[in-house]
Design a protein around this motif. Structure first.
Motif, PDB file in Angstrom:
ATOM      1  N   ARG A  50     -18.828  41.209 -35.557  1.00 40.62           N
ATOM      2  CA  ARG A  50     -20.501  40.358 -36.713  1.00 40.62           C
ATOM      3  C   ARG A  50     -20.191  40.629 -37.919  1.00 40.62           C
ATOM      4  O   ARG A  50     -19.601  40.068 -39.077  1.00 40.62           O
ATOM      5  CB  ARG A  50     -21.727  40.369 -36.238  1.00 40.62           C
ATOM      6  N   ARG A  51     -19.513  41.748 -37.939  1.00 35.27           N
ATOM      7  CA  ARG A  51     -19.035  42.661 -39.413  1.00 35.27           C
ATOM      8  C   ARG A  51     -17.824  42.082 -40.359  1.00 35.27           C
ATOM      9  O   ARG A  51     -16.519  42.067 -39.741  1.00 35.27           O
ATOM     10  CB  ARG A  51     -19.629  44.152 -39.122  1.00 35.27           C
ATOM     11  N   ALA A  52     -17.519  41.217 -41.339  1.00 35.66           N
ATOM     12  CA  ALA A  52     -17.004  41.006 -41.632  1.00 35.66           C
ATOM     13  C   ALA A  52     -15.304  41.513 -42.602  1.00 35.66           C
ATOM     14  O   ALA A  52     -14.373  40.892 -42.491  1.00 35.66           O
ATOM     15  CB  ALA A  52     -17.336  39.875 -43.243  1.00 35.66           C
ATOM     16  N   ASP A  53     -15.817  43.100 -42.910  1.00 34.98           N
ATOM     17  CA  ASP A  53     -15.034  43.667 -42.778  1.00 34.98           C
ATOM     18  C   ASP A  53     -14.355  44.476 -41.617  1.00 34.98           C
ATOM     19  O   ASP A  53     -13.073  45.214 -41.920  1.00 34.98           O
ATOM     20  CB  ASP A  53     -15.676  44.618 -43.767  1.00 34.98           C
ATOM     21  N   VAL A  54     -14.866  44.816 -40.410  1.00 31.81           N
ATOM     22  CA  VAL A  54     -14.277  44.711 -39.067  1.00 31.81           C
ATOM     23  C   VAL A  54     -13.284  44.626 -38.768  1.00 31.81           C
ATOM     24  O   VAL A  54     -12.818  44.964 -37.345  1.00 31.81           O
ATOM     25  CB  VAL A  54     -15.533  46.168 -39.079  1.00 31.81           C
ATOM     26  N   ARG A  55     -14.081  42.815 -38.713  1.00 30.28           N
ATOM     27  CA  ARG A  55     -13.682  42.276 -37.776  1.00 30.28           C
ATOM     28  C   ARG A  55     -11.835  41.953 -37.824  1.00 30.28           C
ATOM     29  O   ARG A  55     -10.965  42.330 -37.070  1.00 30.28           O
ATOM     30  CB  ARG A  55     -14.002  40.921 -37.771  1.00 30.28           C
ATOM     31  N   PRO A  56     -11.433  41.918 -38.934  1.00 27.06           N
ATOM     32  CA  PRO A  56     -10.118  42.068 -39.048  1.00 27.06           C
ATOM     33  C   PRO A  56      -9.198  43.173 -38.560  1.00 27.06           C
ATOM     34  O   PRO A  56      -8.365  43.436 -38.358  1.00 27.06           O
ATOM     35  CB  PRO A  56      -9.626  41.423 -40.841  1.00 27.06           C
ATOM     36  N   ARG A  57      -9.892  44.129 -38.684  1.00 31.51           N
ATOM     37  CA  ARG A  57      -9.391  45.760 -38.337  1.00 31.51           C
ATOM     38  C   ARG A  57      -8.586  45.556 -36.971  1.00 31.51           C
ATOM     39  O   ARG A  57      -8.428  45.796 -36.520  1.00 31.51           O
ATOM     40  CB  ARG A  57     -10.646  46.977 -39.557  1.00 31.51           C
ATOM     41  N   LEU A  58     -10.245  45.349 -36.169  1.00 27.31           N
ATOM     42  CA  LEU A  58      -9.874  45.279 -34.425  1.00 27.31           C
ATOM     43  C   LEU A  58      -8.690  44.285 -34.440  1.00 27.31           C
ATOM     44  O   LEU A  58      -8.406  44.245 -33.082  1.00 27.31           O
ATOM     45  CB  LEU A  58     -11.422  44.861 -34.317  1.00 27.31           C
ATOM     46  N   HIS A  59      -9.117  43.176 -34.572  1.00 29.25           N
ATOM     47  CA  HIS A  59      -7.700  42.117 -34.785  1.00 29.25           C
ATOM     48  C   HIS A  59      -6.842  42.719 -35.309  1.00 29.25           C
ATOM     49  O   HIS A  59      -5.632  42.320 -33.964  1.00 29.25           O
ATOM     50  CB  HIS A  59      -8.192  40.742 -35.693  1.00 29.25           C
ATOM     51  N   ALA A  60      -6.557  43.246 -36.425  1.00 24.98           N
ATOM     52  CA  ALA A  60      -4.847  43.698 -36.399  1.00 24.98           C
ATOM     53  C   ALA A  60      -4.548  45.331 -34.692  1.00 24.98           C
ATOM     54  O   ALA A  60      -3.616  45.342 -34.491  1.00 24.98           O
ATOM     55  CB  ALA A  60      -4.608  44.431 -37.668  1.00 24.98           C
TER      56      ALA A  60
ATOM     57  N   ALA B 162       1.597  41.677 -37.749  1.00 25.64           N
ATOM     58  CA  ALA B 162      -0.490  41.067 -38.055  1.00 25.64           C
ATOM     59  C   ALA B 162      -0.317  41.122 -39.968  1.00 25.64           C
ATOM     60  O   ALA B 162      -1.607  40.682 -40.164  1.00 25.64           O
ATOM     61  CB  ALA B 162      -0.534  42.675 -37.707  1.00 25.64           C
ATOM     62  N   ALA B 163       0.269  41.031 -40.087  1.00 31.55           N
ATOM     63  CA  ALA B 163      -0.476  41.304 -41.980  1.00 31.55           C
ATOM     64  C   ALA B 163      -0.421  39.776 -41.679  1.00 31.55           C
ATOM     65  O   ALA B 163      -0.916  39.336 -42.678  1.00 31.55           O
ATOM     66  CB  ALA B 163       0.879  42.518 -42.781  1.00 31.55           C
ATOM     67  N   GLU B 164       0.814  38.948 -41.743  1.00 29.91           N
ATOM     68  CA  GLU B 164       1.278  37.999 -41.899  1.00 29.91           C
ATOM     69  C   GLU B 164      -0.376  36.713 -41.254  1.00 29.91           C
ATOM     70  O   GLU B 164      -0.805  36.202 -42.319  1.00 29.91           O
ATOM     71  CB  GLU B 164       1.700  37.344 -41.474  1.00 29.91           C
ATOM     72  N   VAL B 165      -0.717  37.396 -39.321  1.00 32.09           N
ATOM     73  CA  VAL B 165      -2.049  37.077 -39.500  1.00 32.09           C
ATOM     74  C   VAL B 165      -2.722  36.580 -40.108  1.00 32.09           C
ATOM     75  O   VAL B 165      -3.830  35.878 -40.194  1.00 32.09           O
ATOM     76  CB  VAL B 165      -1.527  36.802 -37.700  1.00 32.09           C
ATOM     77  N   LEU B 166      -3.128  37.800 -40.466  1.00 33.63           N
ATOM     78  CA  LEU B 166      -4.826  38.459 -41.365  1.00 33.63           C
ATOM     79  C   LEU B 166      -4.869  37.855 -42.155  1.00 33.63           C
ATOM     80  O   LEU B 166      -5.406  37.906 -43.080  1.00 33.63           O
ATOM     81  CB  LEU B 166      -5.147  39.516 -40.971  1.00 33.63           C
ATOM     82  N   GLY B 167      -3.464  37.827 -43.063  1.00 34.79           N
ATOM     83  CA  GLY B 167      -3.251  37.211 -44.388  1.00 34.79           C
ATOM     84  C   GLY B 167      -3.473  38.492 -45.188  1.00 34.79           C
ATOM     85  O   GLY B 167      -4.822  38.635 -46.517  1.00 34.79           O
ATOM     86  N   VAL B 168      -3.658  39.836 -45.631  1.00 33.72           N
ATOM     87  CA  VAL B 168      -3.501  41.276 -46.221  1.00 33.72           C
ATOM     88  C   VAL B 168      -2.141  41.726 -45.959  1.00 33.72           C
ATOM     89  O   VAL B 168      -0.865  40.970 -45.878  1.00 33.72           O
ATOM     90  CB  VAL B 168      -4.338  42.034 -44.903  1.00 33.72           C
ATOM     91  N   ASP B 169      -1.764  42.240 -47.143  1.00 34.04           N
ATOM     92  CA  ASP B 169      -0.607  43.606 -46.676  1.00 34.04           C
ATOM     93  C   ASP B 169      -0.743  44.193 -45.857  1.00 34.04           C
ATOM     94  O   ASP B 169      -1.496  44.291 -45.041  1.00 34.04           O
ATOM     95  CB  ASP B 169      -1.061  44.229 -48.038  1.00 34.04           C
ATOM     96  N   GLU B 170       0.962  44.681 -45.771  1.00 32.37           N
ATOM     97  CA  GLU B 170       1.041  45.843 -44.596  1.00 32.37           C
ATOM     98  C   GLU B 170       0.547  46.693 -44.777  1.00 32.37           C
ATOM     99  O   GLU B 170       0.284  47.265 -43.683  1.00 32.37           O
ATOM    100  CB  GLU B 170       2.796  45.082 -45.075  1.00 32.37           C
ATOM    101  N   ARG B 171       0.431  46.671 -45.818  1.00 27.12           N
ATOM    102  CA  ARG B 171       0.278  48.301 -45.950  1.00 27.12           C
ATOM    103  C   ARG B 171      -1.451  48.629 -45.725  1.00 27.12           C
ATOM    104  O   ARG B 171      -1.530  49.702 -44.697  1.00 27.12           O
ATOM    105  CB  ARG B 171       0.085  49.258 -47.556  1.00 27.12           C
ATOM    106  N   THR B 172      -2.173  47.595 -45.372  1.00 26.67           N
ATOM    107  CA  THR B 172      -3.487  47.723 -45.411  1.00 26.67           C
ATOM    108  C   THR B 172      -4.079  47.695 -44.066  1.00 26.67           C
ATOM    109  O   THR B 172      -4.127  48.707 -43.477  1.00 26.67           O
ATOM    110  CB  THR B 172      -4.058  46.043 -45.600  1.00 26.67           C
ATOM    111  N   VAL B 173      -2.872  46.935 -43.121  1.00 26.67           N
ATOM    112  CA  VAL B 173      -2.485  47.216 -41.665  1.00 26.67           C
ATOM    113  C   VAL B 173      -2.309  48.554 -41.806  1.00 26.67           C
ATOM    114  O   VAL B 173      -2.837  49.111 -40.150  1.00 26.67           O
ATOM    115  CB  VAL B 173      -1.735  46.316 -40.879  1.00 26.67           C
TER     116      VAL B 173
END
Length: 167
Positions: free
Chosen positions: A22-32, A45-56
């Motif tokens: 339920r935490r909005a900051d943790v959910r994309p991490r688990l998705h990645a 994974a970065a493209e799907v989540l809309g974040v930079d590849e370096r973040t993943v």
């Protein structure tokens, strides 16, 4: 980039954790993690989540360093600036506000300034009051043309007789 996955962190388990989170900051991490575990690249994974590849890549580094604990334990953003008031002072502010002695946030600001020498901006005081769960006391609006007697009669069931159609 190779990742040594824990035995319990198979694709189905990661997907289930991701869907429950339920935490909005943790959910994309688990998705990645789930996407990478299923065989997607960090770029995909970065493209799907809309974040930079370096973040993943950073999230994967956290996983490699400690499993899911750092993924779920880190909080997004910083902790913010330290509070101007101590916990005891904040409790005292909340108690004073609860007594109803203040009419405006400006009065509270002046009182805090006089009592502890701490200066708040108007927005800062409103933010503090919100964090302390102090709700403003405001009167209900009443229209200037309101007929209070007619309203009282209506509340007691004394409204005008029903209109009937004559044949």
């Amino acid at each position: 980039m190779t990742v040594e996955w824990a035995a319990a962190d198979d694709a189905a388990g990661l997907y289930a954790r991701y869907r429950r989170e339920r935490r909005a900051d943790v959910r994309p991490r688990l998705h990645a993690l789930w996407l990478v575990r299923r065989g997607h690249t960090t770029r995909e994974a970065a493209e799907v989540l809309g974040v930079d590849e370096r973040t993943v890549q950073r999230w994967l580094a956290w996983y490699r360093a400690g499993g899911l604990v750092p993924i779920e334990g880190r909080h997004a953003g910083s902790q913010g600036a330290p509070s101007f008031l101590t916990a005891e002072q904040k409790a005292e502010v909340a108690e004073e506000v609860a007594t109803g002695r203040f009419r405006t946030a400006a009065e509270i600001r002046r009182w805090v300034q006089e009592r502890w020498g701490v200066s708040y901006t108007e927005g800062g005081m409103y933010a503090l009051l919100k964090r302390l769960r102090c709700a403003p006391k405001v009167p209900r609006p009443v229209h200037e043309k309101a007929d209070h007697l007619a309203q009282a009669r209506w509340k007691k069931g004394g409204s005008h007789p029903a209109l009937t159609r004559s044949a």
